[in-house]
Scaffold this motif. Sequence first.
Motif, PDB file in Angstrom:
ATOM      1  N   ASP A  22      43.507  50.502  39.413  1.00  0.00           N
ATOM      2  CA  ASP A  22      42.393  51.168  39.937  1.00  0.00           C
ATOM      3  C   ASP A  22      41.161  50.503  39.389  1.00  0.00           C
ATOM      4  O   ASP A  22      40.874  50.302  38.178  1.00  0.00           O
ATOM      5  N   GLN A  23      40.419  50.112  40.437  1.00  0.00           N
ATOM      6  CA  GLN A  23      39.330  49.240  40.178  1.00  0.00           C
ATOM      7  C   GLN A  23      37.930  49.950  40.719  1.00  0.00           C
ATOM      8  O   GLN A  23      36.705  49.509  40.868  1.00  0.00           O
ATOM      9  N   THR A  24      38.058  51.296  40.910  1.00  0.00           N
ATOM     10  CA  THR A  24      37.064  52.260  41.423  1.00  0.00           C
ATOM     11  C   THR A  24      35.865  52.080  40.710  1.00  0.00           C
ATOM     12  O   THR A  24      34.679  51.541  41.502  1.00  0.00           O
ATOM     13  N   ALA A  25      35.775  52.291  39.567  1.00  0.00           N
ATOM     14  CA  ALA A  25      34.469  52.375  38.562  1.00  0.00           C
ATOM     15  C   ALA A  25      33.782  50.877  38.796  1.00  0.00           C
ATOM     16  O   ALA A  25      32.284  50.850  38.958  1.00  0.00           O
ATOM     17  N   HIS A  26      34.597  49.922  38.895  1.00  0.00           N
ATOM     18  CA  HIS A  26      33.791  48.532  38.672  1.00  0.00           C
ATOM     19  C   HIS A  26      33.435  48.011  40.364  1.00  0.00           C
ATOM     20  O   HIS A  26      32.152  47.445  40.250  1.00  0.00           O
ATOM     21  N   LEU A  27      34.258  48.467  41.179  1.00  0.00           N
ATOM     22  CA  LEU A  27      33.919  48.203  42.621  1.00  0.00           C
ATOM     23  C   LEU A  27      32.837  48.827  43.341  1.00  0.00           C
ATOM     24  O   LEU A  27      32.157  48.600  44.421  1.00  0.00           O
ATOM     25  N   VAL A  78      43.257  47.685  43.735  1.00  0.00           N
ATOM     26  CA  VAL A  78      43.323  46.003  43.913  1.00  0.00           C
ATOM     27  C   VAL A  78      44.740  45.680  43.795  1.00  0.00           C
ATOM     28  O   VAL A  78      45.287  45.957  42.949  1.00  0.00           O
ATOM     29  N   LEU A  79      45.214  44.814  44.975  1.00  0.00           N
ATOM     30  CA  LEU A  79      46.499  44.376  45.030  1.00  0.00           C
ATOM     31  C   LEU A  79      46.465  42.991  44.849  1.00  0.00           C
ATOM     32  O   LEU A  79      45.832  42.417  45.866  1.00  0.00           O
ATOM     33  N   PRO A  80      47.226  42.213  44.206  1.00  0.00           N
ATOM     34  CA  PRO A  80      46.971  40.779  44.098  1.00  0.00           C
ATOM     35  C   PRO A  80      47.549  40.303  45.591  1.00  0.00           C
ATOM     36  O   PRO A  80      48.128  40.601  45.987  1.00  0.00           O
ATOM     37  N   ARG A  81      46.635  39.248  46.005  1.00  0.00           N
ATOM     38  CA  ARG A  81      47.011  38.708  47.242  1.00  0.00           C
ATOM     39  C   ARG A  81      48.180  38.361  47.316  1.00  0.00           C
ATOM     40  O   ARG A  81      48.915  38.423  48.522  1.00  0.00           O
TER      41      ARG A  81
END
Length: 80
Positions: free
Chosen positions: A41-46, A64-67
């Motif tokens: 969960d990268q909501t706060a950062h992105l 975020v899901l690794p490529r």
Amino acid sequence: MFKRRIGPHPHEGDGNGSGAANSCPDIWELDSGDFAIIGTDQTAHLRPHLPSDAFLDPGEGIVVLPRQVLVKARESIPLE
């Protein structure tokens, strides 16, 4: 509810984006036909960097899901 995993198991092989036993990015197809993503969960950062035409409604977040996870799952993603 969870119908099937899309792509290989997170701990299968090298370079799947899972660095340790507790880091398991994953993609699942649900009975409804929708997909569930397990990632960071990268909501706060992105959120502050969202393009002007992208929005987060209440209850939504940015995961975020690794490529490499999506690349390896590509052949398992249904076309319809």
